[in-house]
Design an enzyme around this catalytic site. Structure first.
Site, mmCIF file in Angstrom:
data_model
loop_
_atom_site.group_PDB
_atom_site.id
_atom_site.type_symbol
_atom_site.label_atom_id
_atom_site.label_comp_id
_atom_site.label_asym_id
_atom_site.label_seq_id
_atom_site.Cartn_x
_atom_site.Cartn_y
_atom_site.Cartn_z
ATOM 1 N N ASN A 146 0.819 -1.220 0.000
ATOM 2 C CA ASN A 146 0.000 0.000 0.000
ATOM 3 C C ASN A 146 0.851 1.268 0.000
ATOM 4 O OD1 ASN A 146 -2.382 -1.606 0.261
ATOM 5 N ND2 ASN A 146 -2.121 -1.671 2.474
ATOM 6 N N GLY A 147 1.756 1.357 0.976
ATOM 7 C CA GLY A 147 2.574 2.555 1.101
ATOM 8 C C GLY A 147 3.497 2.770 -0.080
ATOM 9 N N ASP A 193 6.903 -12.447 -8.054
ATOM 10 C CA ASP A 193 6.887 -11.866 -9.400
ATOM 11 C C ASP A 193 6.230 -10.495 -9.404
ATOM 12 O OD1 ASP A 193 4.305 -12.656 -8.805
ATOM 13 O OD2 ASP A 193 3.883 -13.455 -10.805
ATOM 14 N N GLU A 194 6.268 -9.797 -8.269
ATOM 15 C CA GLU A 194 5.550 -8.529 -8.130
ATOM 16 C C GLU A 194 6.029 -7.479 -9.127
ATOM 17 O OE1 GLU A 194 3.601 -7.362 -4.059
ATOM 18 O OE2 GLU A 194 5.628 -6.538 -4.161
ATOM 19 N N CYS A 253 -3.640 4.394 3.827
ATOM 20 C CA CYS A 253 -3.850 4.141 2.397
ATOM 21 C C CYS A 253 -4.046 2.653 2.144
ATOM 22 C CB CYS A 253 -2.669 4.667 1.581
ATOM 23 S SG CYS A 253 -1.066 3.959 2.048
ATOM 24 N N MET A 272 8.707 6.624 19.638
ATOM 25 C CA MET A 272 7.521 7.220 19.025
ATOM 26 C C MET A 272 6.869 6.294 17.999
ATOM 27 S SD MET A 272 9.166 11.012 18.453
ATOM 28 C CE MET A 272 7.835 11.670 17.432
ATOM 29 N N HIS A 322 -0.962 -1.646 17.873
ATOM 30 C CA HIS A 322 -1.650 -2.895 17.528
ATOM 31 C C HIS A 322 -1.599 -3.985 18.602
ATOM 32 C CE1 HIS A 322 -0.814 -1.435 13.189
ATOM 33 N NE2 HIS A 322 -2.047 -1.113 13.531
#
Length: 404
Positions: free
Chosen positions: A16-17, A41-42, A152, A212, A218
Site C-alpha cells: 500500500n505505502g 513476481d511482483e 492508504c 515514538m 496494535h
C-alpha cells in the site's frame, strides 16, 4: 523547494505505502522514480499493469475534499544492481520483517552520500541499518519516520491506490555518517517528495523516534480483543480501531504511559538529550489526526471517531462455513512485537524503567507467535536475537545507544 538537478528516488516495496509513495514522488518535477520489489513476481506484474495504464491515486484530503492524481514510475524491477547505484534517496516502504532482506540485497550497491529512509522505520530500524551497512554507514545518512504518512490501501494492484487521510505532521530523526556530505538537507528533500502534508517534524535524536513508533498501538488492542477469546469462530470480522472498547483503550494508554516514562528517565539521565516529542498516544491522536478525529475527549473515542480508520478490520482468517478466527501471524503481532514493543522494552530496560503492562502484552503475544523474547520481566528469551531490541546488537547502556 526547487532542485537544480534530477533526483534519483528509489522506492523499496510493493504494498500500500509503496504504491502511494511511488505515485506521489513521480509527480514531482525533476524526480526520477524507480521501484524495487523483491517479492515473488511482483515487479513483473506491476510492470505489465503499467504498460497501458497510469498509477492513479484517489485521495481524501484533510478538508474533506477528494481528488485524483495520475503518474507513472520510470522503472519497476527486482534487480537491485539496476537501480540502487544511481539512487540519491532510498525509501524502505516495506514491513519491518522485510528490512533485513532489502538492506542485505542493496548494501553492496549503495553509493556514498545516499539517504536511506525507513517509512516507517519502526523501532530498531537504525540498529539494523548500522549493523548491516557496517563501515558504509559512515558515508550514508539513515532516517527513520515514526509512522506512514498516510492511511492508504491498494484498490487495484499496480494502478490504483487510495489515500484515506494525510497525517498533519510526522516525526523523523536523522543519523548522518561522519563521512557523508549531502547536497541538500535530507528533510527538505523528503518534504518535497511527500508534498505539503504531512509536515515533517525533525526529532533531536533517533532513540526518541524509536519510542515514538506507532507499533505500540496494535499489540495492546489485539491483546485486549483476543486474550479472553474462547476459540469460537465469528460470523463477521470485527472493526479494529472503530471497535476499540474501554479495556483495549486502557491497555494502550498504560503502555503509552510506560513509553513516556522511559523517555523522561532517559532525559533525566543524559544531559542535552531532548525527549519532549515522545508524547502520550492520546495527545498524538489530537495532534496528528486533528481534522480526522471528531471526538478526542478520551483515547477510546479518538480511535472510534477517526475518519482515517473507516472500515478497517481485525486481521482474520477463514475458519470454514463462511466464519473467521483471528490471525495472530499477521503483522499486528508478528511485526509489531519483535520490531516494536520488544525494542521499546529493551530501551526501557536500559533506562531502568519497569514496564509491567508492556510485559503482559509481550508475554501474551509471544505465546501466540511461538516465540520467547521475555522471561518474566527480563529480555533474555531464546528468540531475542531475532528481534531488533538494542540488546540484540550489543547495546546495553545509554552510552551504547547515544555514542553511535
Amino acid at each position: 523547494m526547487t532542485l537544480d538537478k534530477k533526483v534519483q528516488i528509489l522506492v523499496c516495496g510493493g504494498g500500500n505505502g509503496a504504491h502511494c509513495l511511488a505515485g506521489l514522488a513521480s509527480l514531482r518535477p525533476n524526480a526520477e522514480v524507480s521501484v524495487l520489489t523483491l517479492y515473488a513476481d511482483e515487479a513483473e506484474r506491476w510492470t505489465k499493469v503499467l504498460v497501458d495504464k497510469k498509477l492513479k491515486i484517489s485521495a481524501t484530503y484533510n478538508d474533506g475534499t477528494n481528488g485524483e492524481l495520475e503518474s507513472r514510475p520510470k522503472l519497476i524491477t527486482k534487480d537491485p544492481a539496476s537501480v540502487v547505484p544511481n539512487a540519491d534517496i532510498i525509501f524502505m516502504v516495506v514491513p519491518a520483517f522485510a528490512h533485513q532482506q532489502y538492506l542485505t540485497e542493496i548494501a553492496k550497491h549503495i553509493k556514498d552520500n545516499t539517504v536511506i529512509v525507513g517509512l516507517p522505520g519502526q523501532a530498531g530500524f537504525e540498529f539494523q541499518c548500522l549493523s548491516i551497512l557496517g563501515n558504509k554507514a559512515k558515508t550514508c545518512a539513515v532516517s527513520s519516520f515514526e509512522s506512514l504518512p498516510w492511511a492508504c490501501r491498494i484498490l487495484e494492484f499496480g494502478c490504483h491506490v487510495q489515500i484515506l487521510g494525510f497525517k498533519e505532521s510526522l516525526g523523523a530523526a536523522l543519523l548522518q555518517g561522519s563521512q557523508c556530505t549531502l547536497s541538500a538537507p535530507a528533510f527538505d528533500t523528503i518534504q518535497w517528495i511527500l508534498g505539503e502534508k504531512p509536515k515533517i517534524k525533525p526529532i533531536q535524536n533517533y532513540i526518541a523516534v524509536n519510542l515514538m513508533a506507532k507499533s505500540i498501538i496494535h499489540p495492546p488492542l489485539m491483546y485486549g480483543q483476543w486474550s479472553k477469546w474462547n476459540g469460537q469462530s465469528l460470523d463477521e470480522k470485527p472493526l479494529f480501531y472503530q471497535g476499540v472498547d474501554d479495556l483495549q483503550a486502557s491497555l494502550l494508554s498504560k503502555v503509552s504511559d510506560e513509553v513516556v516514562a522511559t523517555a523522561k528517565a532517559i532525559e533525566q539521565q543524559r544531559s542535552g538529550i531532548d525527549m519532549k516529542d515522545v508524547i502520550h498516544i492520546l495527545d498524538w491522536y489530537k495532534e496528528y489526526y486533528r481534522y480526522q478525529v471528531t471526538d478526542s475527549s478520551n483515547l477510546m473515542k479518538a480511535m472510534q471517531t477517526n475518519k482515517a480508520y473507516d472500515g478497517l478490520l481485525h486481521p482474520m482468517k477463514p475458519a470454514g462455513d463462511g466464519k473467521y478466527v483471528p490471525d495472530f501471524s499477521y503483522r499486528y503481532t508478528a511485526e509489531d512485537v519483535p520490531f516494536g514493543l520488544v525494542v521499546m522494552k529493551g530501551i526501557a530496560q536500559i533506562a531502568g524503567v519497569a514496564t509491567p503492562v508492556m510485559d503482559e502484552v509481550i508475554t501474551w503475544a509471544q505465546g501466540k507467535l511461538g516465540k520467547e523474547y521475555l522471561v518474566g520481566s527480563e529480555l533474555k528469551g531464546k528468540d531475542l536475537p531475532s528481534s531488533r531490541a538494542p540488546q540484540s546488537y550489543n547495546f546495553h547502556t545509554l552510552d551504547d545507544l547515544f555514542n553511535v
